[in-house]
Design an enzyme around this catalytic site. Structure first.
Site, PDB file in Angstrom:
ATOM      1  N   GLU A   1       1.016  -1.248   0.054  1.00  0.00           N
ATOM      2  CA  GLU A   1       0.005   0.193   0.066  1.00  0.00           C
ATOM      3  C   GLU A   1       1.086   1.165   0.424  1.00  0.00           C
ATOM      4  OE1 GLU A   1      -4.386  -0.970   1.828  1.00  0.00           O
ATOM      5  OE2 GLU A   1      -2.637  -0.449   3.555  1.00  0.00           O
TER       6      GLU A   1
ATOM      7  N   CYS B   1       3.259   9.223   0.968  1.00  0.00           N
ATOM      8  CA  CYS B   1       3.717   7.514   1.959  1.00  0.00           C
ATOM      9  C   CYS B   1       4.188   6.330   1.578  1.00  0.00           C
ATOM     10  CB  CYS B   1       2.435   7.770   3.127  1.00  0.00           C
ATOM     11  SG  CYS B   1       2.959   6.506   4.415  1.00  0.00           S
TER      12      CYS B   1
ATOM     13  N   CYS C   1       6.285  -6.866   8.267  1.00  0.00           N
ATOM     14  CA  CYS C   1       6.891  -5.564   9.298  1.00  0.00           C
ATOM     15  C   CYS C   1       7.812  -7.086  10.252  1.00  0.00           C
ATOM     16  CB  CYS C   1       6.560  -5.201   9.665  1.00  0.00           C
ATOM     17  SG  CYS C   1       7.440  -3.784  10.936  1.00  0.00           S
TER      18      CYS C   1
ATOM     19  N   CYS D   1       5.605  -3.637  16.277  1.00  0.00           N
ATOM     20  CA  CYS D   1       3.932  -2.270  18.068  1.00  0.00           C
ATOM     21  C   CYS D   1       3.302  -2.952  17.937  1.00  0.00           C
ATOM     22  CB  CYS D   1       4.532  -0.499  17.291  1.00  0.00           C
ATOM     23  SG  CYS D   1       6.676  -0.350  16.864  1.00  0.00           S
TER      24      CYS D   1
ATOM     25  N   CYS E   1       0.221  -1.178  16.027  1.00  0.00           N
ATOM     26  CA  CYS E   1       0.425  -1.246  14.765  1.00  0.00           C
ATOM     27  C   CYS E   1      -0.365  -1.893  14.029  1.00  0.00           C
ATOM     28  CB  CYS E   1       1.815  -0.392  14.302  1.00  0.00           C
ATOM     29  SG  CYS E   1       2.268  -0.467  12.749  1.00  0.00           S
TER      30      CYS E   1
ATOM     31  N   GLU F   1       9.856  -1.345   8.312  1.00  0.00           N
ATOM     32  CA  GLU F   1      10.855  -0.832   8.933  1.00  0.00           C
ATOM     33  C   GLU F   1      11.932  -0.604   7.599  1.00  0.00           C
ATOM     34  OE1 GLU F   1      11.772   0.811  11.358  1.00  0.00           O
ATOM     35  OE2 GLU F   1      13.061   1.243  10.752  1.00  0.00           O
TER      36      GLU F   1
ATOM     37  N   SER G   1       9.531   7.240  15.619  1.00  0.00           N
ATOM     38  CA  SER G   1       8.755   6.037  16.452  1.00  0.00           C
ATOM     39  C   SER G   1       8.487   6.468  18.015  1.00  0.00           C
ATOM     40  CB  SER G   1       8.142   5.376  15.791  1.00  0.00           C
ATOM     41  OG  SER G   1       7.740   5.569  14.285  1.00  0.00           O
TER      42      SER G   1
ATOM     43  N   CYS H   1      -2.144   6.967   9.372  1.00  0.00           N
ATOM     44  CA  CYS H   1      -0.681   6.596   9.625  1.00  0.00           C
ATOM     45  C   CYS H   1      -1.530   4.766  11.013  1.00  0.00           C
ATOM     46  CB  CYS H   1      -0.260   6.911  10.983  1.00  0.00           C
ATOM     47  SG  CYS H   1       0.066   8.814  10.447  1.00  0.00           S
TER      48      CYS H   1
HETATM   49  N1  SAH Z   1       8.365   1.571  10.478  1.00  0.00           N
HETATM   50  C1  SAH Z   1       8.816   2.861  10.947  1.00  0.00           C
HETATM   51  C2  SAH Z   1       7.514   3.105   9.515  1.00  0.00           C
HETATM   52  C3  SAH Z   1       6.307   2.838   8.660  1.00  0.00           C
HETATM   53  S1  SAH Z   1       4.669   3.443  10.802  1.00  0.00           S
HETATM   54  C4  SAH Z   1       7.896   3.144  11.948  1.00  0.00           C
HETATM   55  O1  SAH Z   1       7.058   2.665  12.653  1.00  0.00           O
HETATM   56  O2  SAH Z   1       8.581   4.477  12.426  1.00  0.00           O
HETATM   57  C5  SAH Z   1       4.719   5.388  10.650  1.00  0.00           C
HETATM   58  C6  SAH Z   1       4.589   6.231  11.970  1.00  0.00           C
HETATM   59  O3  SAH Z   1       2.608   5.447  11.827  1.00  0.00           O
HETATM   60  C7  SAH Z   1       5.124   5.327  13.546  1.00  0.00           C
HETATM   61  O4  SAH Z   1       5.562   6.543  13.396  1.00  0.00           O
HETATM   62  C8  SAH Z   1       3.981   4.439  13.343  1.00  0.00           C
HETATM   63  O5  SAH Z   1       5.041   4.486  14.956  1.00  0.00           O
HETATM   64  C9  SAH Z   1       2.839   5.260  13.751  1.00  0.00           C
HETATM   65  N2  SAH Z   1       1.900   4.027  13.904  1.00  0.00           N
HETATM   66  C10 SAH Z   1       1.630   3.228  14.022  1.00  0.00           C
HETATM   67  N3  SAH Z   1       0.199   2.504  13.781  1.00  0.00           N
HETATM   68  C11 SAH Z   1      -0.475   4.070  14.628  1.00  0.00           C
HETATM   69  C12 SAH Z   1      -1.944   3.958  14.379  1.00  0.00           C
HETATM   70  N4  SAH Z   1      -2.832   2.738  14.844  1.00  0.00           N
HETATM   71  N5  SAH Z   1      -2.056   5.206  14.787  1.00  0.00           N
HETATM   72  C13 SAH Z   1      -1.866   6.619  14.240  1.00  0.00           C
HETATM   73  N6  SAH Z   1       0.404   6.168  14.523  1.00  0.00           N
HETATM   74  C14 SAH Z   1       0.251   4.478  13.843  1.00  0.00           C
HETATM   75 FE1  SF4 Z   2       6.314  -1.705  11.914  1.00  0.00          FE
HETATM   76 FE2  SF4 Z   2       6.980   0.820  11.926  1.00  0.00          FE
HETATM   77 FE3  SF4 Z   2       4.216  -0.971  12.304  1.00  0.00          FE
HETATM   78 FE4  SF4 Z   2       5.948  -1.099  15.172  1.00  0.00          FE
HETATM   79  S1  SF4 Z   2       4.693   1.018  12.968  1.00  0.00           S
HETATM   80  S2  SF4 Z   2       5.090  -2.671  13.580  1.00  0.00           S
HETATM   81  S3  SF4 Z   2       8.252  -1.004  12.430  1.00  0.00           S
HETATM   82  S4  SF4 Z   2       5.588  -0.964  10.182  1.00  0.00           S
END
Ligand code: SAH
Ligand code: SF4
Length: 417
Positions: A135, A148, A155, A159, A162, A220, A273, A393
């Protein structure tokens, strides 16, 4: 008016966009497919020259041919050798015989009420057993258009807030696939010279339609360093896509050993993050913290090359109700970041099916933001975009799955003949 255009998923509100009617994923091949031709997209200049040399392009022509191809691929955005009119027909034929420059398949293109677009692209298996889906999201704003981009399918990290984290890693994307997301978005928005923007598309009123790149899609990026680096260096090459490194931001969950290299070798902007100010909580929310804790992460940030008030690190902080959103958390956040040229981005949590968290109440987010504001950080709340099409996000997740062991073994047997 239809607000969501979902081409292949059978959405009841679906409407089709010109040029995407009837697009559906190709049937998945049962056996291992013929080897593909190599691509010219996503190669460094040196690798492109070596590829051309390999098909007999004379040594003394290599520089000129690479420059010509670079221009056609990245300035003009062509995806067919036949369009490269300043290259002799015979050579065009030879190139087409040996190389690919085709775009991925679009499986769906959705448009949110707020103009955000989300594409689902399909790329070949490349070792994953089946084609993979990725995506990519486009966010138009006043004066800029941000893309984006994804770096992996799924991944390895988990987290807890996410959606991508619930999808196991299928595979890394290649540099071609990372770049293709940018090329495809520019195609679909009519952002190459001689192309027209589709009617009704929400885009910035002036300037490039894709003016900024954020590596904040699936995956990531620092666990796929080489491919991300190659793709971003091509995206910022002044004779091609020409995106300023100031307009490219890489977001990481905290892969500490690769942070200095990101600054030295890519030179783009960095986002971290963070999401928690105590290790016990960050261990749960962003489990990579067990490997590199908050102190190690912030030390790496302090050492990031080239930081100044004009070039700051963005710290992302997702607002989770009752989890990390107290006044004490806000004060600790400000204290931790003291001395680092920083921006703070508070991200309202975007829910997804099955998620365990709730977004903090709006009042709480504003009170938290007030503390952050009083410490000198301006307008830190990120407006959620494209929520109605699950493009915000952390909502990205594709249906691609890791091959089961049984299927991997069967594919290996077929390959071995
Ligand atoms: N893996 C990388 C980049 C992708 S995530 C990282 O973790 O930084 C991009 C951003 O969206 C990160 O800051 C992540 O923590 C945030 N994110 C992930 N899930 C989310 C959610 N459900 N609501 C808001 N932000 C979220
Ligand atoms: Fe992976 Fe970033 Fe999502 Fe964490 S927030 S699971 S590192 S995509």
């Amino acid at each position: 008016m239809a607000t969501t255009l979902d081409i292949a998923r059978g959405n009841p509100n679906a409407a089709t966009l010109p040029g995407t009617q009837g697009l559906r994923p190709a049937p998945v091949a049962e056996s291992v497919a013929e080897p593909e031709k190599p691509t010219l997209i996503g190669l460094t200049r040196e690798d492109m020259a070596a590829a051309l040399s390999g098909i007999g392009v004379p040594q003394k022509q290599l520089r000129m041919r690479v420059a010509q191809l670079w221009h056609w691929l990245y300035v003009r955005g062509v995806s067919d050798f036949a369009a490269m009119t300043n290259i002799a027909k015979d050579l065009r034929g030879l190139l087409a015989e040996h190389f690919l420059i085709a775009r991925p398949q679009i499986i769906s293109e959705q448009v949110s009420v707020d103009g955000t677009r989300k594409w689902l692209f399909q790329f070949p298996p490349r070792g994953a057993g089946r084609p993979v889906e990725v995506e990519t999201v486009y966010i138009p704003e006043e004066g800029r258009g941000t893309l984006c981009v994804s770096s992996q399918v799924g991944c390895t990290l988990t987290c807890t807030f996410c959606h991508t984290g619930t999808q196991k890693l299928v595979r890394n994307l290649t540099s071609e696939e990372i770049l293709s997301q940018i090329l495809m978005a520019r195609d679909r928005l009519g952002d190459f010279p001689d192309a027209e923007t589709p009617q009704g598309a929400a885009v910035p009123s002036e300037g490039r339609l894709v003016s900024n790149i954020v590596m904040m899609g699936m995956g990531e990026p620092l666990y796929n360093f080489e491919n991300v680096k190659t793709a971003l260096l091509i995206a910022s090459d002044g004779d091609g896509l020409s995106l300023s490194k100031r307009r490219i931001t890489l977001s990481t969950s905290g892969v500490v050993p690769e942070i200095a290299r990101t600054g030295d070798e890519i030179g783009c902007m960095l986002a971290i993050s963070l999401h928690a100010v105590r290790d016990d909580l960050r261990d749960i929310l962003v489990p990579i913290n067990k490997k590199w804790n908050i102190k190690a992460l912030l030390d790496a940030c302090r050492a990031y090359p080239g930081l100044s008030n004009a070039k700051r690190i963005t710290f992302e902080y997702v607002m989770l109700k009752g989890v990390n959103d107290s006044d004490a958390d806000a004060r600790e956040l400000v204290r931790l970041l003291r001395g680092i040229p920083a921006k703070i981005n508070l991200i309202p949590f975007n829910p997804w099916p099955g998620s365990e968290y709730e977004c903090s109440d709006w009042e709480r987010i504003e009170e938290f933001a007030d503390i952050v504001n009083r410490a000198g950080y301006a307008s830190p709340i990120r407006t959620p975009r494209g929520r109605d099409i699950f493009a915000a996000c952390g909502q990205l997740k594709s249906a691609s799955e890791r091959m089961r062991k049984k299927d991997r073994d069967a594919a290996a047997q077929v390959a071995a003949g």
